[in-house]
Scaffold this active site. Structure first.
Site, PDB file in Angstrom:
ATOM      1  CG  ASP A  34     -21.891 -28.621 -23.724  1.00 17.14           C
ATOM      2  OD1 ASP A  34     -22.062 -29.704 -23.150  1.00 17.14           O
ATOM      3  OD2 ASP A  34     -20.898 -28.352 -24.431  1.00 17.14           O
TER       4      ASP A  34
HETATM    5  N1  URA Z   1     -20.030 -31.184 -28.283  1.00 14.80           N
HETATM    6  C1  URA Z   1     -19.879 -30.227 -27.349  1.00 14.80           C
HETATM    7  O1  URA Z   1     -18.772 -29.836 -27.030  1.00 14.80           O
HETATM    8  N2  URA Z   1     -20.989 -29.710 -26.789  1.00 14.80           N
HETATM    9  C2  URA Z   1     -22.234 -30.094 -27.115  1.00 14.80           C
HETATM   10  O2  URA Z   1     -23.211 -29.574 -26.567  1.00 14.80           O
HETATM   11  C3  URA Z   1     -22.368 -31.083 -28.088  1.00 14.80           C
HETATM   12  C4  URA Z   1     -21.247 -31.608 -28.667  1.00 14.80           C
END
Ligand code: URA
Length: 245
Positions: free
Chosen positions: A115
């Protein structure tokens, strides 16, 4: 000469002229000349336009009926900072992980996504079979995250994470969870669902304040500086390829 509008999509395409010069065959003007002389074919057909967009992964390009050299398989490890998108181009012009790569022209794609607000380890490669293996939940490649939650999670909360949490896309697999201190804990999961860690924590009525992917398989951040990249060693590639449990 007018250059044709770039086709839509996320794939890093190149004009035929650029693909030929990038392959180290000669200058761009030489490449144009070869096209003009009818010596270049794309997918078996004589190419008439050096500004034609080609996809280096999918299109078969030959010069005098000799295929362009296959590019070497590359495996890069990036310590992604928060604030960078895991995408090739952003229509809004925000920073992407490609802004951090030493050679933006080299065709590499990320294995899975982190993310915008997540930092940590991200592999980029041009090896589709390797990427498939790492992202396919069947192979259960473990990914470990350091999580800072908005409150101290109780022992019972952590047990819920360990047992698996019911999310809208189904039950998560059991996780390995270790409290680090206060509101910080480490969690190892073997799936890579969209925003999985955040959603698991949110299901407990808390929020994720900070998320760092600290390990993929047995590979950890080690000495890698934030925003920097390094090549994976042959041993690391071999181990990640063989991670089926
Ligand atoms: N889980 C999440 O919530 N975000 C990420 O970027 C990776 C794993």
């Amino acid at each position: 000469m007018a250059v044709k509008a770039r086709p839509p999509g996320d794939r890093p395409l190149k004009t035929l002229e650029r693909a030929l010069s990038k392959a180290g065959l000669g200058s761009r003007s030489e490449a144009r000349r070869w096209v003009g002389e009818g010596r270049v074919k794309v997918n078996g057909r004589v190419a008439g336009d050096p500004d034609h967009w080609v996809d280096l992964e999918r299109d078969r390009i030959t010069v005098d009926d000799k295929p362009l050299e296959q590019t070497a398989l590359t495996y890069l490890l990036l310590y992604k900072p928060a604030g960078y998108l895991t995408t090739y181009r952003d229509p809004q012009g925000r920073k992407t992980i490609y802004d951090l790569l030493p050679d933006r022209d080299r065709y590499l794609f990320p294995v899975g996504r982190l993310d915008l607000d997540t930092s940590g380890l991200l592999i980029l490669t041009n090896d589709t079979a390797f990427a498939e293996r790492l992202t396919n939940p069947e192979y259960k490649v473990p990914k470990t995250y350091l999580v800072k939650a908005s409150r101290v999670l109780s022992d019972e909360d952590l047990d819920h994470l360990r047992a698996g949490i019911e999310l809208r896309d189904g039950m998560t697999r059991p996780a390995i969870v270790t409290r680090v201190s206060g509101n910080k804990f480490e969690m190892t999961i073997t799936e890579g669902r969209n925003r999985q860690v955040r959603r698991m924590v949110e299901a407990l009525g808390a929020k994720v304040l900070k998320l760092v992917r600290i390990a993929i398989g047995s590979m950890t951040i080690g000495d890698l500086q934030i925003g920097a990249t390094r090549e994976l060693t042959a041993e690391e590639v071999r181990k990640l390829r063989g991670s089926k449990t």
